[in-house]
Design a protein around this motif. Sequence first.
Motif, PDB file in Angstrom:
ATOM      1  N   LYS A  80       4.864  -9.963  34.086  1.00  0.00           N
ATOM      2  CA  LYS A  80       5.429  -9.380  35.312  1.00  0.00           C
ATOM      3  C   LYS A  80       5.746 -10.426  36.381  1.00  0.00           C
ATOM      4  O   LYS A  80       5.634 -10.168  37.580  1.00  0.00           O
ATOM      5  N   THR A  81       6.164 -11.622  35.966  1.00  0.00           N
ATOM      6  CA  THR A  81       6.585 -12.638  36.933  1.00  0.00           C
ATOM      7  C   THR A  81       8.087 -12.912  36.864  1.00  0.00           C
ATOM      8  O   THR A  81       8.578 -13.811  37.544  1.00  0.00           O
ATOM      9  N   GLY A  82       8.819 -12.156  36.050  1.00  0.00           N
ATOM     10  CA  GLY A  82      10.263 -12.330  35.963  1.00  0.00           C
ATOM     11  C   GLY A  82      10.713 -13.281  34.880  1.00  0.00           C
ATOM     12  O   GLY A  82      11.878 -13.696  34.856  1.00  0.00           O
ATOM     13  N   LEU A 150      17.107 -24.570  20.961  1.00  0.00           N
ATOM     14  CA  LEU A 150      16.214 -23.423  20.780  1.00  0.00           C
ATOM     15  C   LEU A 150      15.768 -22.903  22.137  1.00  0.00           C
ATOM     16  O   LEU A 150      15.378 -23.686  23.013  1.00  0.00           O
ATOM     17  N   LEU A 151      15.799 -21.595  22.308  1.00  0.00           N
ATOM     18  CA  LEU A 151      15.371 -20.927  23.542  1.00  0.00           C
ATOM     19  C   LEU A 151      14.271 -19.941  23.185  1.00  0.00           C
ATOM     20  O   LEU A 151      14.485 -19.026  22.389  1.00  0.00           O
ATOM     21  N   VAL A 152      13.061 -20.140  23.761  1.00  0.00           N
ATOM     22  CA  VAL A 152      11.885 -19.367  23.356  1.00  0.00           C
ATOM     23  C   VAL A 152      11.269 -18.659  24.551  1.00  0.00           C
ATOM     24  O   VAL A 152      10.952 -19.281  25.568  1.00  0.00           O
ATOM     25  N   ASP A 153      11.081 -17.344  24.414  1.00  0.00           N
ATOM     26  CA  ASP A 153      10.376 -16.535  25.406  1.00  0.00           C
ATOM     27  C   ASP A 153       8.926 -16.398  24.946  1.00  0.00           C
ATOM     28  O   ASP A 153       8.646 -15.770  23.934  1.00  0.00           O
ATOM     29  N   LEU A 154       8.005 -17.008  25.696  1.00  0.00           N
ATOM     30  CA  LEU A 154       6.577 -16.922  25.387  1.00  0.00           C
ATOM     31  C   LEU A 154       5.953 -15.815  26.228  1.00  0.00           C
ATOM     32  O   LEU A 154       6.125 -15.783  27.445  1.00  0.00           O
ATOM     33  N   GLY A 155       5.258 -14.909  25.593  1.00  0.00           N
ATOM     34  CA  GLY A 155       4.706 -13.755  26.293  1.00  0.00           C
ATOM     35  C   GLY A 155       3.652 -14.126  27.311  1.00  0.00           C
ATOM     36  O   GLY A 155       2.998 -15.172  27.221  1.00  0.00           O
ATOM     37  N   GLY A 156       3.477 -13.267  28.309  1.00  0.00           N
ATOM     38  CA  GLY A 156       2.430 -13.462  29.293  1.00  0.00           C
ATOM     39  C   GLY A 156       1.067 -13.479  28.628  1.00  0.00           C
ATOM     40  O   GLY A 156       0.722 -12.569  27.883  1.00  0.00           O
ATOM     41  N   THR A 187       7.665 -19.428  35.278  1.00  0.00           N
ATOM     42  CA  THR A 187       7.959 -18.458  36.333  1.00  0.00           C
ATOM     43  C   THR A 187       6.667 -18.058  37.028  1.00  0.00           C
ATOM     44  O   THR A 187       5.623 -17.921  36.398  1.00  0.00           O
ATOM     45  N   ALA A 188       6.773 -17.865  38.327  1.00  0.00           N
ATOM     46  CA  ALA A 188       5.587 -17.525  39.111  1.00  0.00           C
ATOM     47  C   ALA A 188       5.965 -16.615  40.266  1.00  0.00           C
ATOM     48  O   ALA A 188       7.060 -16.723  40.837  1.00  0.00           O
ATOM     49  N   GLY A 189       5.069 -15.725  40.617  1.00  0.00           N
ATOM     50  CA  GLY A 189       5.165 -14.930  41.822  1.00  0.00           C
ATOM     51  C   GLY A 189       4.298 -15.566  42.899  1.00  0.00           C
ATOM     52  O   GLY A 189       3.854 -16.707  42.770  1.00  0.00           O
ATOM     53  N   PRO A 190       3.994 -14.840  43.985  1.00  0.00           N
ATOM     54  CA  PRO A 190       3.234 -15.409  45.096  1.00  0.00           C
ATOM     55  C   PRO A 190       1.723 -15.449  44.878  1.00  0.00           C
ATOM     56  O   PRO A 190       1.002 -15.942  45.743  1.00  0.00           O
ATOM     57  N   GLN A 191       1.232 -14.925  43.747  1.00  0.00           N
ATOM     58  CA  GLN A 191      -0.195 -14.983  43.467  1.00  0.00           C
ATOM     59  C   GLN A 191      -0.575 -16.357  42.926  1.00  0.00           C
ATOM     60  O   GLN A 191       0.086 -16.886  42.035  1.00  0.00           O
ATOM     61  N   GLU A 192      -1.670 -16.922  43.438  1.00  0.00           N
ATOM     62  CA  GLU A 192      -2.095 -18.242  42.967  1.00  0.00           C
ATOM     63  C   GLU A 192      -2.401 -18.250  41.472  1.00  0.00           C
ATOM     64  O   GLU A 192      -2.176 -19.255  40.786  1.00  0.00           O
ATOM     65  N   GLU A 193      -2.876 -17.119  40.951  1.00  0.00           N
ATOM     66  CA  GLU A 193      -3.179 -17.043  39.528  1.00  0.00           C
ATOM     67  C   GLU A 193      -1.934 -17.210  38.663  1.00  0.00           C
ATOM     68  O   GLU A 193      -2.035 -17.535  37.476  1.00  0.00           O
ATOM     69  N   GLU A 217      11.508 -14.608  43.853  1.00  0.00           N
ATOM     70  CA  GLU A 217      11.474 -13.922  45.141  1.00  0.00           C
ATOM     71  C   GLU A 217      11.259 -12.420  44.991  1.00  0.00           C
ATOM     72  O   GLU A 217      10.770 -11.762  45.920  1.00  0.00           O
ATOM     73  N   ALA A 218      11.600 -11.877  43.826  1.00  0.00           N
ATOM     74  CA  ALA A 218      11.441 -10.434  43.626  1.00  0.00           C
ATOM     75  C   ALA A 218       9.977 -10.008  43.641  1.00  0.00           C
ATOM     76  O   ALA A 218       9.675  -8.821  43.821  1.00  0.00           O
ATOM     77  N   MET A 219       9.051 -10.950  43.456  1.00  0.00           N
ATOM     78  CA  MET A 219       7.636 -10.635  43.444  1.00  0.00           C
ATOM     79  C   MET A 219       7.061 -10.537  44.852  1.00  0.00           C
ATOM     80  O   MET A 219       5.933 -10.092  45.035  1.00  0.00           O
TER      81      MET A 219
END
Length: 310
Positions: A80-82, A150-156, A187-193, A217-219
Amino acid sequence: MAASTIDKPPNVASRCEDGGTTPARRPNPAPAFSFAAGDDTGPELEILGASRKTPGPIEAISGVDLSGKKKIVFWIGRGKTGKTTGIRWAAEAAILAGTTLLMADMDPTNDTFSKYIDNVARPPEASDPALSLKWLDKLLQHALEHRLSLLVDLGGGDTTLRRLVEQLPDLVEMAEAQGFAIVLFYTAGPQEEDLSPLATMEGLGFRPSATAIVLNEAMADLGDSPLQAFARVLRHSAFLAAIGRGAVPIWMPRLLPAQQVEIRRLHFRDAAAGEVGQGKTPLGPFDRSRVLNWLQAMDANFAGIRTWLP
Protein backbone atom coordinates in the motif's frame (compact mmCIF):
# COMPACT_ATOMS: atom_id res chain seq x y z
CA MET A 1 4.30 -6.96 -31.52
CA ALA A 2 5.81 -10.22 -32.60
CA ALA A 3 6.55 -12.74 -29.89
CA SER A 4 10.16 -13.71 -29.21
CA THR A 5 11.27 -17.11 -30.46
CA ILE A 6 13.98 -17.66 -27.84
CA ASP A 7 13.65 -20.28 -25.16
CA LYS A 8 12.36 -18.86 -21.92
CA PRO A 9 10.93 -19.88 -18.55
CA PRO A 10 7.18 -20.59 -18.47
CA ASN A 11 4.93 -17.51 -18.79
CA VAL A 12 7.82 -15.13 -19.53
CA ALA A 13 7.32 -12.73 -22.43
CA SER A 14 10.12 -10.84 -24.22
CA ARG A 15 10.59 -7.43 -25.80
CA CYS A 16 13.98 -5.93 -27.10
CA GLU A 17 16.22 -2.77 -26.95
CA ASP A 18 19.60 -1.75 -28.40
CA GLY A 19 22.80 -2.45 -26.51
CA GLY A 20 25.31 0.24 -25.58
CA THR A 21 28.29 1.33 -23.54
CA THR A 22 28.88 0.94 -19.81
CA PRO A 23 28.91 4.15 -17.70
CA ALA A 24 31.43 4.71 -14.93
CA ARG A 25 30.35 3.34 -11.58
CA ARG A 26 29.94 5.56 -8.55
CA PRO A 27 31.44 4.38 -5.29
CA ASN A 28 29.04 3.42 -2.50
CA PRO A 29 30.95 4.27 0.69
CA ALA A 30 28.04 4.35 3.13
CA PRO A 31 28.43 1.91 6.05
CA ALA A 32 25.68 -0.56 6.92
CA PHE A 33 23.11 0.79 9.35
CA SER A 34 20.13 -0.54 11.26
CA PHE A 35 16.58 0.73 10.87
CA ALA A 36 14.85 2.37 13.81
CA ALA A 37 11.48 4.07 13.59
CA GLY A 38 11.51 7.45 15.29
CA ASP A 39 15.04 8.26 14.15
CA ASP A 40 14.77 11.79 12.78
CA THR A 41 18.10 13.23 13.87
CA GLY A 42 19.14 14.63 10.52
CA PRO A 43 18.18 17.91 8.86
CA GLU A 44 15.13 17.92 6.64
CA LEU A 45 16.10 17.49 2.99
CA GLU A 46 14.19 19.44 0.36
CA ILE A 47 13.37 17.43 -2.76
CA LEU A 48 12.62 19.23 -5.99
CA GLY A 49 9.38 18.37 -7.73
CA ALA A 50 7.00 18.17 -4.77
CA SER A 51 3.52 19.49 -5.40
CA ARG A 52 3.15 23.07 -4.26
CA LYS A 53 0.25 25.22 -3.12
CA THR A 54 1.17 27.61 -5.94
CA PRO A 55 2.36 26.49 -9.39
CA GLY A 56 6.08 26.31 -9.94
CA PRO A 57 8.51 24.66 -12.34
CA ILE A 58 9.43 21.04 -11.66
CA GLU A 59 13.16 20.38 -11.77
CA ALA A 60 14.35 16.80 -12.23
CA ILE A 61 17.23 15.43 -10.18
CA SER A 62 19.73 13.66 -12.41
CA GLY A 63 21.27 10.26 -11.73
CA VAL A 64 23.93 8.15 -13.40
CA ASP A 65 23.38 7.84 -17.16
CA LEU A 66 22.35 4.30 -18.17
CA SER A 67 21.59 5.08 -21.81
CA GLY A 68 21.95 2.05 -24.06
CA LYS A 69 22.37 -0.42 -21.21
CA LYS A 70 20.20 -3.41 -20.44
CA LYS A 71 18.55 -3.04 -17.03
CA ILE A 72 17.31 -5.28 -14.28
CA VAL A 73 14.78 -3.07 -12.52
CA PHE A 74 13.29 -3.96 -9.13
CA TRP A 75 10.37 -2.06 -7.59
CA ILE A 76 10.40 -2.60 -3.83
CA GLY A 77 8.23 -1.32 -1.01
CA ARG A 78 5.87 -2.11 1.79
CA GLY A 79 2.29 -2.91 0.88
CA LYS A 80 0.00 0.00 0.00
CA THR A 81 2.81 2.46 -0.80
CA GLY A 82 2.03 2.82 -4.52
CA LYS A 83 4.61 0.34 -5.76
CA THR A 84 2.35 -1.26 -8.36
CA THR A 85 1.17 2.15 -9.59
CA GLY A 86 4.78 3.09 -10.24
CA ILE A 87 5.70 -0.12 -11.99
CA ARG A 88 2.54 -0.04 -14.12
CA TRP A 89 3.49 3.46 -15.25
CA ALA A 90 7.04 2.30 -16.10
CA ALA A 91 5.79 -0.78 -17.96
CA GLU A 92 3.22 1.17 -19.95
CA ALA A 93 5.85 3.75 -20.96
CA ALA A 94 8.23 0.99 -22.10
CA ILE A 95 5.53 -0.77 -24.12
CA LEU A 96 4.41 2.50 -25.71
CA ALA A 97 8.02 3.18 -26.73
CA GLY A 98 8.27 -0.27 -28.35
CA THR A 99 10.87 -1.46 -25.86
CA THR A 100 11.30 -5.21 -25.47
CA LEU A 101 11.60 -6.50 -21.92
CA LEU A 102 10.75 -9.30 -19.55
CA MET A 103 8.28 -8.46 -16.80
CA ALA A 104 7.57 -10.36 -13.60
CA ASP A 105 5.09 -10.10 -10.73
CA MET A 106 6.59 -11.59 -7.55
CA ASP A 107 3.89 -10.38 -5.16
CA PRO A 108 2.59 -13.53 -3.39
CA THR A 109 -0.71 -11.98 -2.28
CA ASN A 110 -1.53 -9.30 -4.86
CA ASP A 111 -1.18 -9.95 -8.60
CA THR A 112 -2.31 -6.47 -9.65
CA PHE A 113 0.66 -5.86 -11.96
CA SER A 114 0.01 -8.99 -14.00
CA LYS A 115 -3.71 -8.19 -14.16
CA TYR A 116 -3.13 -4.78 -15.74
CA ILE A 117 -0.24 -5.59 -18.11
CA ASP A 118 -0.16 -8.43 -20.64
CA ASN A 119 2.67 -10.99 -20.69
CA VAL A 120 3.80 -10.46 -17.12
CA ALA A 121 5.37 -13.64 -15.73
CA ARG A 122 4.40 -14.93 -12.29
CA PRO A 123 5.90 -17.78 -10.23
CA PRO A 124 3.69 -20.88 -10.35
CA GLU A 125 3.98 -21.15 -6.56
CA ALA A 126 4.25 -17.49 -5.57
CA SER A 127 3.38 -18.28 -1.94
CA ASP A 128 6.31 -20.70 -1.53
CA PRO A 129 9.44 -18.67 -0.62
CA ALA A 130 11.87 -21.40 -1.65
CA LEU A 131 10.26 -21.91 -5.06
CA SER A 132 9.95 -18.15 -5.63
CA LEU A 133 13.67 -17.73 -4.96
CA LYS A 134 14.54 -20.52 -7.39
CA TRP A 135 12.18 -19.02 -9.99
CA LEU A 136 13.71 -15.52 -9.67
CA ASP A 137 17.21 -17.00 -9.89
CA LYS A 138 16.34 -18.70 -13.19
CA LEU A 139 14.57 -15.60 -14.51
CA LEU A 140 17.62 -13.40 -13.83
CA GLN A 141 19.93 -15.89 -15.50
CA HIS A 142 17.59 -16.02 -18.49
CA ALA A 143 17.59 -12.22 -18.80
CA LEU A 144 21.39 -12.04 -18.64
CA GLU A 145 21.89 -14.92 -21.07
CA HIS A 146 19.51 -13.53 -23.69
CA ARG A 147 20.40 -9.88 -23.03
CA LEU A 148 16.88 -8.77 -22.18
CA SER A 149 15.94 -6.00 -19.77
CA LEU A 150 13.80 -7.11 -16.85
CA LEU A 151 11.15 -5.30 -14.78
CA VAL A 152 10.20 -6.98 -11.47
CA ASP A 153 7.42 -6.11 -9.02
CA LEU A 154 8.41 -7.41 -5.57
CA GLY A 155 5.50 -7.79 -3.17
CA GLY A 156 5.21 -5.89 0.08
CA GLY A 157 7.06 -7.87 2.73
CA ASP A 158 8.48 -10.28 0.14
CA THR A 159 11.94 -11.54 1.09
CA THR A 160 12.93 -13.18 -2.22
CA LEU A 161 15.40 -10.50 -3.30
CA ARG A 162 16.89 -10.23 0.20
CA ARG A 163 17.55 -13.96 0.30
CA LEU A 164 19.05 -13.88 -3.20
CA VAL A 165 21.40 -11.04 -2.21
CA GLU A 166 22.44 -12.98 0.91
CA GLN A 167 23.44 -15.86 -1.39
CA LEU A 168 24.97 -13.58 -4.06
CA PRO A 169 26.42 -10.50 -2.36
CA ASP A 170 28.24 -9.63 -5.60
CA LEU A 171 25.05 -9.60 -7.69
CA VAL A 172 25.54 -5.98 -8.77
CA GLU A 173 29.12 -6.62 -9.88
CA MET A 174 28.15 -9.80 -11.75
CA ALA A 175 25.41 -7.96 -13.64
CA GLU A 176 27.70 -5.05 -14.50
CA ALA A 177 30.40 -7.41 -15.73
CA GLN A 178 27.88 -8.58 -18.33
CA GLY A 179 26.95 -5.04 -19.37
CA PHE A 180 23.75 -4.81 -17.31
CA ALA A 181 22.74 -2.23 -14.72
CA ILE A 182 20.68 -3.11 -11.66
CA VAL A 183 18.15 -0.42 -10.77
CA LEU A 184 16.21 -0.18 -7.51
CA PHE A 185 13.04 1.86 -7.00
CA TYR A 186 11.87 2.01 -3.38
CA THR A 187 8.36 3.40 -2.89
CA ALA A 188 7.49 4.95 0.43
CA GLY A 189 4.68 6.85 2.11
CA PRO A 190 5.07 9.25 5.06
CA GLN A 191 5.40 6.47 7.65
CA GLU A 192 8.95 5.90 8.88
CA GLU A 193 8.37 2.14 8.71
CA ASP A 194 8.05 2.52 4.94
CA LEU A 195 11.84 2.93 4.88
CA SER A 196 12.42 -0.56 6.33
CA PRO A 197 12.91 -2.32 2.92
CA LEU A 198 15.45 0.35 1.97
CA ALA A 199 17.28 0.00 5.29
CA THR A 200 17.33 -3.81 5.03
CA MET A 201 18.82 -3.93 1.54
CA GLU A 202 21.28 -1.11 2.19
CA GLY A 203 22.34 -2.87 5.37
CA LEU A 204 23.10 -5.99 3.31
CA GLY A 205 25.41 -3.90 1.15
CA PHE A 206 23.07 -4.03 -1.84
CA ARG A 207 23.56 -0.47 -3.07
CA PRO A 208 23.48 -0.10 -6.85
CA SER A 209 24.45 3.30 -8.18
CA ALA A 210 20.99 3.53 -9.76
CA THR A 211 18.80 3.69 -6.64
CA ALA A 212 15.74 5.90 -6.33
CA ILE A 213 13.49 6.54 -3.35
CA VAL A 214 10.01 7.28 -4.72
CA LEU A 215 7.96 9.29 -2.23
CA ASN A 216 4.28 8.79 -2.98
CA GLU A 217 2.28 11.96 -2.36
CA ALA A 218 -0.95 9.95 -2.53
CA MET A 219 -0.12 8.47 0.89
CA ALA A 220 -0.27 11.91 2.55
CA ASP A 221 -3.54 13.23 3.97
CA LEU A 222 -5.42 15.50 1.59
CA GLY A 223 -4.58 19.09 2.40
CA ASP A 224 -1.12 18.34 3.81
CA SER A 225 1.83 19.55 1.80
CA PRO A 226 4.21 16.71 0.84
CA LEU A 227 7.13 18.30 2.68
CA GLN A 228 5.07 18.51 5.87
CA ALA A 229 3.66 14.98 5.54
CA PHE A 230 7.06 13.41 4.81
CA ALA A 231 9.08 15.53 7.27
CA ARG A 232 10.13 12.63 9.51
CA VAL A 233 10.95 10.41 6.55
CA LEU A 234 13.13 13.13 5.01
CA ARG A 235 15.09 13.45 8.28
CA HIS A 236 15.46 9.74 8.97
CA SER A 237 18.98 8.33 9.06
CA ALA A 238 18.09 5.49 6.66
CA PHE A 239 16.85 7.99 4.08
CA LEU A 240 19.75 10.42 4.56
CA ALA A 241 22.38 7.67 4.42
CA ALA A 242 21.01 6.39 1.12
CA ILE A 243 20.86 9.91 -0.33
CA GLY A 244 24.38 10.57 0.94
CA ARG A 245 25.80 7.61 -0.99
CA GLY A 246 24.08 8.64 -4.22
CA ALA A 247 20.44 7.48 -4.15
CA VAL A 248 18.02 9.85 -5.90
CA PRO A 249 14.78 11.05 -4.23
CA ILE A 250 11.76 11.37 -6.53
CA TRP A 251 8.24 12.58 -5.82
CA MET A 252 5.36 10.53 -7.24
CA PRO A 253 2.36 12.88 -7.58
CA ARG A 254 -1.10 12.00 -6.33
CA LEU A 255 -3.45 10.53 -8.93
CA LEU A 256 -6.90 11.60 -7.74
CA PRO A 257 -9.03 9.32 -9.99
CA ALA A 258 -6.80 6.30 -9.32
CA GLN A 259 -9.71 4.20 -8.07
CA GLN A 260 -11.77 4.92 -11.17
CA VAL A 261 -8.87 3.91 -13.41
CA GLU A 262 -8.46 0.68 -11.43
CA ILE A 263 -12.17 -0.19 -11.62
CA ARG A 264 -11.98 0.02 -15.41
CA ARG A 265 -8.69 -1.93 -15.56
CA LEU A 266 -7.32 0.74 -17.88
CA HIS A 267 -3.81 1.73 -18.83
CA PHE A 268 -3.20 5.31 -17.72
CA ARG A 269 -2.95 6.76 -21.23
CA ASP A 270 -6.09 4.88 -22.28
CA ALA A 271 -7.91 6.37 -19.31
CA ALA A 272 -6.77 9.86 -20.33
CA ALA A 273 -7.94 9.18 -23.90
CA GLY A 274 -11.47 8.29 -22.77
CA GLU A 275 -11.35 4.52 -23.27
CA VAL A 276 -14.00 2.46 -21.47
CA GLY A 277 -12.07 -0.62 -20.33
CA GLN A 278 -14.14 -2.88 -18.07
CA GLY A 279 -16.44 -0.04 -17.06
CA LYS A 280 -19.67 0.99 -18.77
CA THR A 281 -18.55 4.59 -19.23
CA PRO A 282 -15.21 6.36 -19.72
CA LEU A 283 -13.79 8.76 -17.19
CA GLY A 284 -15.41 12.18 -17.21
CA PRO A 285 -13.55 15.08 -18.85
CA PHE A 286 -12.23 16.42 -15.53
CA ASP A 287 -10.80 13.05 -14.49
CA ARG A 288 -9.33 12.48 -17.96
CA SER A 289 -7.56 15.79 -17.59
CA ARG A 290 -6.32 14.81 -14.12
CA VAL A 291 -4.83 11.56 -15.45
CA LEU A 292 -3.15 13.40 -18.31
CA ASN A 293 -1.69 15.98 -15.91
CA TRP A 294 -0.48 13.15 -13.65
CA LEU A 295 1.29 11.48 -16.58
CA GLN A 296 2.97 14.76 -17.48
CA ALA A 297 4.07 15.27 -13.87
CA MET A 298 5.45 11.71 -13.70
CA ASP A 299 7.43 12.29 -16.89
CA ALA A 300 8.80 15.54 -15.48
CA ASN A 301 9.70 14.17 -12.05
CA PHE A 302 11.43 11.09 -13.49
CA ALA A 303 13.14 12.94 -16.35
CA GLY A 304 16.49 13.08 -14.57
CA ILE A 305 16.60 9.28 -14.29
CA ARG A 306 14.70 8.43 -17.46
CA THR A 307 17.60 6.26 -18.64
CA TRP A 308 17.04 4.00 -15.59
CA LEU A 309 13.72 2.83 -17.00
CA PRO A 310 13.58 -0.02 -19.53
